[in-house]
Design a protein around this motif. Structure first.
Motif, PDB file in Angstrom:
ATOM      1  N   ASP A  23      29.475  -1.537 -29.684  1.00  0.00           N
ATOM      2  CA  ASP A  23      29.431  -0.528 -28.629  1.00  0.00           C
ATOM      3  C   ASP A  23      28.499   0.615 -29.007  1.00  0.00           C
ATOM      4  O   ASP A  23      27.706   1.088 -28.178  1.00  0.00           O
ATOM      5  CB  ASP A  23      30.853  -0.002 -28.382  1.00  0.00           C
ATOM      6  N   SER A  52      24.888  -0.472 -28.749  1.00  0.00           N
ATOM      7  CA  SER A  52      24.464  -0.683 -27.356  1.00  0.00           C
ATOM      8  C   SER A  52      24.087   0.618 -26.673  1.00  0.00           C
ATOM      9  O   SER A  52      23.363   0.603 -25.661  1.00  0.00           O
ATOM     10  CB  SER A  52      25.571  -1.392 -26.569  1.00  0.00           C
ATOM     11  N   ARG A  53      24.581   1.751 -27.179  1.00  0.00           N
ATOM     12  CA  ARG A  53      24.294   3.044 -26.556  1.00  0.00           C
ATOM     13  C   ARG A  53      23.060   3.740 -27.137  1.00  0.00           C
ATOM     14  O   ARG A  53      22.665   4.795 -26.646  1.00  0.00           O
ATOM     15  CB  ARG A  53      25.516   3.971 -26.706  1.00  0.00           C
ATOM     16  N   MET A  86      33.762  -4.447 -32.636  1.00  0.00           N
ATOM     17  CA  MET A  86      33.585  -3.976 -31.264  1.00  0.00           C
ATOM     18  C   MET A  86      33.050  -2.549 -31.241  1.00  0.00           C
ATOM     19  O   MET A  86      32.192  -2.203 -30.419  1.00  0.00           O
ATOM     20  CB  MET A  86      34.913  -4.057 -30.512  1.00  0.00           C
ATOM     21  N   ASP A 123      27.021   6.905 -33.652  1.00  0.00           N
ATOM     22  CA  ASP A 123      27.342   7.727 -32.480  1.00  0.00           C
ATOM     23  C   ASP A 123      27.041   9.193 -32.734  1.00  0.00           C
ATOM     24  O   ASP A 123      26.503   9.903 -31.872  1.00  0.00           O
ATOM     25  CB  ASP A 123      28.817   7.552 -32.107  1.00  0.00           C
TER      26      ASP A 123
END
Length: 416
Positions: free
Chosen positions: A115, A118-119, A111, A84
């Protein structure tokens, strides 16, 4: 007389080729030279072109197009936060050189990782193409758990190594750019796939070369404390650097970012997981420690493709053709010496062979340095080594045994 000379040269060449095949077969199958294993272990993992990479290569410019990120021993939740942090600065592509095979008990961590992946706008995740010995083909592809791969493109991380099971020696000089699996699917190598996000035309041109194997033109390493001659040729961020935002966003934007294992910390020389020997190893004879992590090898492949700095090499038929021509010329010269200067034969041929050995090694290193061509002259070197004594056997034993006078002389006992 002239025709007889050329007949002897041709027959002598055929005899030496047969002798080479015989010696090569006996040595490989009978292992009669196992007593020399300690010496063989020291030199067996070396090629003469390694001298170019480890000693003669000019200091390359650092590649700013590739950034390495060390995942260390981080949990999946930690890796998710690192992804991220990096992805918000718009890299050209993020490649993850790590497998996440199964869900873990830490469901929250899974998770978070799913997540974060996926971004990512452009994401490549490694696979492993599996070879089936029974069917003699690549019949399947190992991937991470589908939760983590649905937003990614696959690319295999297989590296071609001369792996020695007993010593766990993994020397990586080359790699396979693409593999067609049994179902007809074309799998692309991790480094090639990553390159396509920077310049798809260069990546495609590289694949269009059509080589089954490509020699890696190494640029350098990350921080390695002297393990290789050229460390710090790629930006590398450690776990703490990412969590502490200890970097400027400009080094990420528009770049290839590879998340991979680079040790428990940057500069870790004790951890050998996913670590390989390369020609850049500062100790190129009797290597003690591997010098480069797999992720950095993929970075070198990206650099080679982007800079179009390829290494050329001889195909198998070209190696044998060069070896045959060299052998034929040797037999021609040695035959002339044998017939015209028989008393000088041993001395002259040994001097010529020594000069040829030194000259051929120099030529191999020179071609690598000037023309970026890896000349594999193993067959020619073997031919040079065996041609002098082998030809003497041909004339002194084989040819004499086929003549009446020669056989008569062999069994004739004369007084001293």
């Amino acid at each position: 007389m002239f025709r007889r000379f050329w007949k002897d040269v041709i027959l002598g060449t055929i005899f030496i080729i047969g002798l080479m095949v015989f010696v090569g077969t006996v040595v490989s199958k009978a292992k009669i030279f196992d007593i020399f294993d300690p010496i063989g272990d020291a030199f067996g993992d070396m090629e003469f072109t390694d001298i170019y990479f480890s000693q003669l290569l000019d200091d390359p410019i650092a590649d700013e197009n590739v950034v390495m990120v060390n995942i260390g021993l981080e949990s999946r939740a930690g890796i998710a936060m690192m992804i991220d942090s990096i992805s918000q600065h718009n890299p050209a592509v993020i490649g993850v050189d790590s497998f996440f095979d199964f869900p873990k008990e830490d469901t929250l961590g899974d998770m978070m990782l799913m997540d974060a992946l996926s971004r990512v706008e452009n994401l490549v995740m490694v696979t492993k193409v599996l070879y089936n010995v029974e069917t003699d083909e690549f019949d399947s592809v190992h991937t991470s758990w589908p939760w983590f791969t649905f937003n990614s493109e696959p690319a295999f991380a297989n590296l071609d190594t001369d792996a020695n099971v007993q010593q766990d020696l993994k020397m990586c000089r080359q790699f396979v750019p693409q593999i067609e699996t049994a179902d007809g699917e074309n799998q692309i190598a991790f480094g090639v796939k990553m390159s396509s996000y920077l310049d798809s035309a260069k990546a495609q041109f590289f694949l269009d070369r059509g080589n089954e194997l490509e020699v890696i033109n190494y640029r350098g390493n990350v921080l390695d404390y002297g393990a290789t001659k050229f460390g710090n040729k790629y930006y590398a961020l450690d776990v703490g650097d990412v969590f502490g935002s200890n970097y400027v966003p400009e080094i990420i934007e528009g770049k290839v970012v590879i998340f991979c294992f680079l040790g428990e910390y940057l500069g870790d020389r004790e951890n050998f997981e996913d670590k390989f020997f390369t020609p850049l190893n500062d100790t190129y004879i009797g290597r003690a420690f591997p010098d480069m992590y797999g992720g950095v090898i993929h970075a070198n492949i990206v650099s080679m493709i982007m800079n179009e700095n390829y290494i050329f090499y001889l195909k198998d038929w070209q190696k044998y053709l060069v070896g045959f021509i060299g052998l034929f010329l040797n037999i021609m010269v040695f035959s002339w010496v044998y017939k015209k200067l028989p008393k000088w034969y041993d001395g002259i041929t040994k001097i010529i062979q020594a000069i040829e050995f030194v000259g051929l090694i120099y030529i191999m290193v020179y071609f690598m340095d000037i023309f970026s061509m890896k000349l594999d002259l193993t067959f020619l070197l073997f031919a040079v080594a065996i041609s002098g004594d082998g030809l003497e056997v041909f004339y002194g034993v084989v040819k004499n045994s086929l003549s009446k006078e020669g056989r008569k002389e062999l069994f004739k006992v004369s007084r001293l």
